[in-house]
Design an enzyme around this catalytic site. Structure first.
Site, short mmCIF file in Angstrom:
data_model
loop_
_atom_site.label_atom_id
_atom_site.label_comp_id
_atom_site.label_asym_id
_atom_site.label_seq_id
_atom_site.Cartn_x
_atom_site.Cartn_y
_atom_site.Cartn_z
N SER A 1 2.53 4.73 1.01
CA SER A 1 3.29 5.44 2.39
C SER A 1 1.90 5.80 3.13
O SER A 1 1.47 6.80 2.80
CB SER A 1 4.24 6.13 1.79
OG SER A 1 4.85 6.84 3.25
N GLY A 2 1.98 5.56 4.52
CA GLY A 2 0.91 5.96 5.39
C GLY A 2 -0.39 5.39 5.22
O GLY A 2 -1.22 5.86 5.90
N SER B 1 5.76 -1.89 -2.16
CA SER B 1 6.05 -2.96 -3.30
C SER B 1 4.86 -2.38 -4.30
O SER B 1 3.75 -2.97 -4.60
CB SER B 1 5.59 -4.22 -2.69
OG SER B 1 4.54 -4.29 -1.78
N GLY C 1 -0.68 2.60 6.47
CA GLY C 1 -0.82 1.63 7.58
C GLY C 1 -0.32 0.28 7.59
O GLY C 1 -0.52 -0.57 8.34
N LYS C 2 0.48 -0.12 6.65
CA LYS C 2 1.34 -1.37 6.52
C LYS C 2 2.13 -1.62 7.98
O LYS C 2 1.90 -2.82 8.44
CB LYS C 2 2.54 -1.28 5.40
CG LYS C 2 1.87 -0.89 3.80
CD LYS C 2 2.90 -0.98 2.93
CE LYS C 2 3.87 0.09 3.07
NZ LYS C 2 3.39 1.19 3.12
N GLY D 1 1.05 -1.36 0.10
CA GLY D 1 0.08 0.00 -0.04
C GLY D 1 0.84 1.33 0.06
O GLY D 1 2.07 1.23 0.18
N1 LIG Z 1 10.51 7.87 -3.25
C1 LIG Z 1 9.77 7.39 -2.54
N2 LIG Z 1 8.55 6.62 -2.62
C2 LIG Z 1 8.05 5.56 -1.54
N3 LIG Z 1 8.73 5.79 -0.19
C3 LIG Z 1 9.58 6.53 -0.07
C4 LIG Z 1 10.45 7.26 -0.99
N4 LIG Z 1 11.57 7.96 -0.43
C5 LIG Z 1 11.34 7.40 0.91
N5 LIG Z 1 10.26 6.66 0.95
C6 LIG Z 1 10.40 5.98 2.48
O1 LIG Z 1 10.57 4.48 2.19
C7 LIG Z 1 9.74 3.75 2.44
C8 LIG Z 1 9.15 2.77 1.40
O2 LIG Z 1 10.53 1.62 1.16
P1 LIG Z 1 9.82 0.43 0.51
O3 LIG Z 1 11.27 -0.28 0.53
O4 LIG Z 1 8.50 -0.30 1.13
O5 LIG Z 1 9.65 1.05 -1.05
S1 LIG Z 1 9.35 -0.20 -2.33
O6 LIG Z 1 8.76 -1.28 -1.82
O7 LIG Z 1 10.66 -0.55 -2.76
O8 LIG Z 1 8.86 0.68 -3.37
C9 LIG Z 1 8.44 4.47 2.84
O9 LIG Z 1 7.91 3.72 4.17
P2 LIG Z 1 6.46 3.62 4.47
O10 LIG Z 1 5.81 5.14 4.86
O11 LIG Z 1 6.38 2.84 5.71
O12 LIG Z 1 5.70 3.07 3.33
C10 LIG Z 1 8.69 5.92 2.85
O13 LIG Z 1 9.03 6.24 4.14
N1 LIG Z 2 -6.82 0.61 10.36
C1 LIG Z 2 -5.64 1.03 10.58
N2 LIG Z 2 -4.61 0.38 10.35
C2 LIG Z 2 -3.27 0.80 10.09
N3 LIG Z 2 -3.06 2.18 10.50
C3 LIG Z 2 -3.90 2.93 10.79
C4 LIG Z 2 -5.31 2.73 10.85
N4 LIG Z 2 -6.01 3.64 11.03
C5 LIG Z 2 -5.49 4.61 11.32
N5 LIG Z 2 -3.96 4.38 11.04
C6 LIG Z 2 -2.91 5.19 11.39
O1 LIG Z 2 -2.34 5.50 10.04
C7 LIG Z 2 -0.80 5.59 10.19
C8 LIG Z 2 -0.16 4.63 9.22
O2 LIG Z 2 1.40 4.70 9.20
P1 LIG Z 2 2.25 3.65 9.05
O3 LIG Z 2 1.72 2.31 9.64
O4 LIG Z 2 3.56 4.17 9.03
O5 LIG Z 2 1.86 3.58 7.38
P2 LIG Z 2 3.00 2.73 6.14
O6 LIG Z 2 3.64 1.77 7.14
O7 LIG Z 2 2.01 2.22 5.22
O8 LIG Z 2 3.68 4.05 5.81
C9 LIG Z 2 -0.61 5.54 11.61
O9 LIG Z 2 -0.44 6.76 12.29
C10 LIG Z 2 -1.71 4.84 12.11
O10 LIG Z 2 -1.89 4.86 13.48
#
Ligand SMILES: Nc1ncnc2c1ncn2[C@@H]1O[C@H](COP(=O)(O)OS(=O)(=O)O)[C@@H](OP(=O)(O)O)[C@H]1O
Ligand SMILES: Nc1ncnc2c1ncn2[C@@H]1O[C@H](COP(=O)(O)OP(=O)(O)O)[C@@H](O)[C@H]1O
Length: 219
Positions: free
Chosen positions: A52-53, A124, A55-56, A50
């Site tokens: 970024s943000g 991913s 909830g993974k 999913g």
């Molecule tokens: N350009 C760009 N695009 C997306 N995300 C970015 C980027 N730069 C840094 N980040 C941070 O790196 C986390 C994503 O890394 P991943 O290894 O999950 O990415 S991927 O699956 O290879 O696309 C991602 O973490 P999550 O927020 O937990 O998803 C971001 O915090």
């Molecule tokens: N149902 C839910 N599942 C996961 N996170 C949630 C949910 N509802 C709200 N959130 C909030 O959304 C944010 C997700 O952040 P994060 O887990 O770091 O996402 P990701 O790893 O996809 O970047 C957190 O602040 C979390 O508390």
């Protein structure tokens, strides 16, 4: 005396592909089935994908905690953490993301063989990369979990301030903004992490794992 691969059942076939020339697979004496029997649950790959943000990490960790509290063997591989070590040589170009997911697929496969429920939390974004990871393991071993939260919700959360930076042009190739996210078409599970609470999402996933006979009923 060393038995030849042909005469010893511990050895697989000789590999002569690419850089893997003269490499012979060695079968483990402790099987995955034996580990499952000893631990009282099967292993599986829970592949969270999913934006970024979306909830993974939060959801993968909450499911991991629920399993751990029941004494199960489980582990989270998280994108941010893996990029500090195993994949610290990789950036966010399409080809680097492909290599990132290839490595995680291979690592997850090892955890599967080790009898662990492994939860991977990576953006991913590309279907082909996820499908390649799925193809490494058997039917039913790879459970794709789409953390479905709209871009607007993720951007509103902006837990790490990265969307603001991406909008300002300070981060290139940011998923959802300047790099694509290909939604899973037929994931095993789609959880509404944009609209539902965390506990509901955890219950949804635990129920699925029980229904598939991967884990027993929680006490
Ligand atoms: N350009 C760009 N695009 C997306 N995300 C970015 C980027 N730069 C840094 N980040 C941070 O790196 C986390 C994503 O890394 P991943 O290894 O999950 O990415 S991927 O699956 O290879 O696309 C991602 O973490 P999550 O927020 O937990 O998803 C971001 O915090
Ligand atoms: N149902 C839910 N599942 C996961 N996170 C949630 C949910 N509802 C709200 N959130 C909030 O959304 C944010 C997700 O952040 P994060 O887990 O770091 O996402 P990701 O790893 O996809 O970047 C957190 O602040 C979390 O508390």
């Amino acid at each position: 005396m060393t038995a030849s691969p042909a005469s010893n059942p511990a050895y697989g076939a000789l590999t002569n592909q690419g850089n893997s020339t003269n490499i012979v697979w060695h079968h483990s004496t402790v099987t995955r089935e034996a580990r499952a029997y000893q631990r009282g649950h099967r292993s599986a790959i829970l592949w969270f994908t999913g934006l970024s943000g979306s909830g993974k990490s939060t959801l993968a960790n909450a499911v991991n905690s629920a399993l751990f509290e029941q004494g199960m063997a489980c582990y989270v591989l998280d994108g941010d953490n893996i990029r500090h070590g195993l994949c610290k040589d990789l950036g966010f170009s399409d080809s680097d993301r492909e290599e990132n997911i290839r490595r995680i697929g291979e690592v997850a496969k090892l955890f599967l063989d080790a009898g662990v429920v492994v939860l991977t939390a990576f953006v991913s974004p590309f279907k082909a990369d996820r499908d390649r990871a799925r193809a490494l393991v058997g039917e039913g071993d790879f459970i794709e979990i789409h953390c479905a939260a709209d871009l607007g919700v993720c951007e509103e959360r902006d837990t790490k301030g990265l969307y603001a930076k991406a909008r300002a042009g300070e981060i290139k190739e940011f998923t959802g903004i300047s790099s694509p996210y290909e939604e899973p078409e037929l994931p095993e599970l789609r959880v509404d992490t944009g609209g539902q609470g965390l506990e509901e999402c955890v219950t949804h996933i635990i129920g699925y794992l029980q229904g598939q006979g991967i884990i027993p009923e929680l006490s």
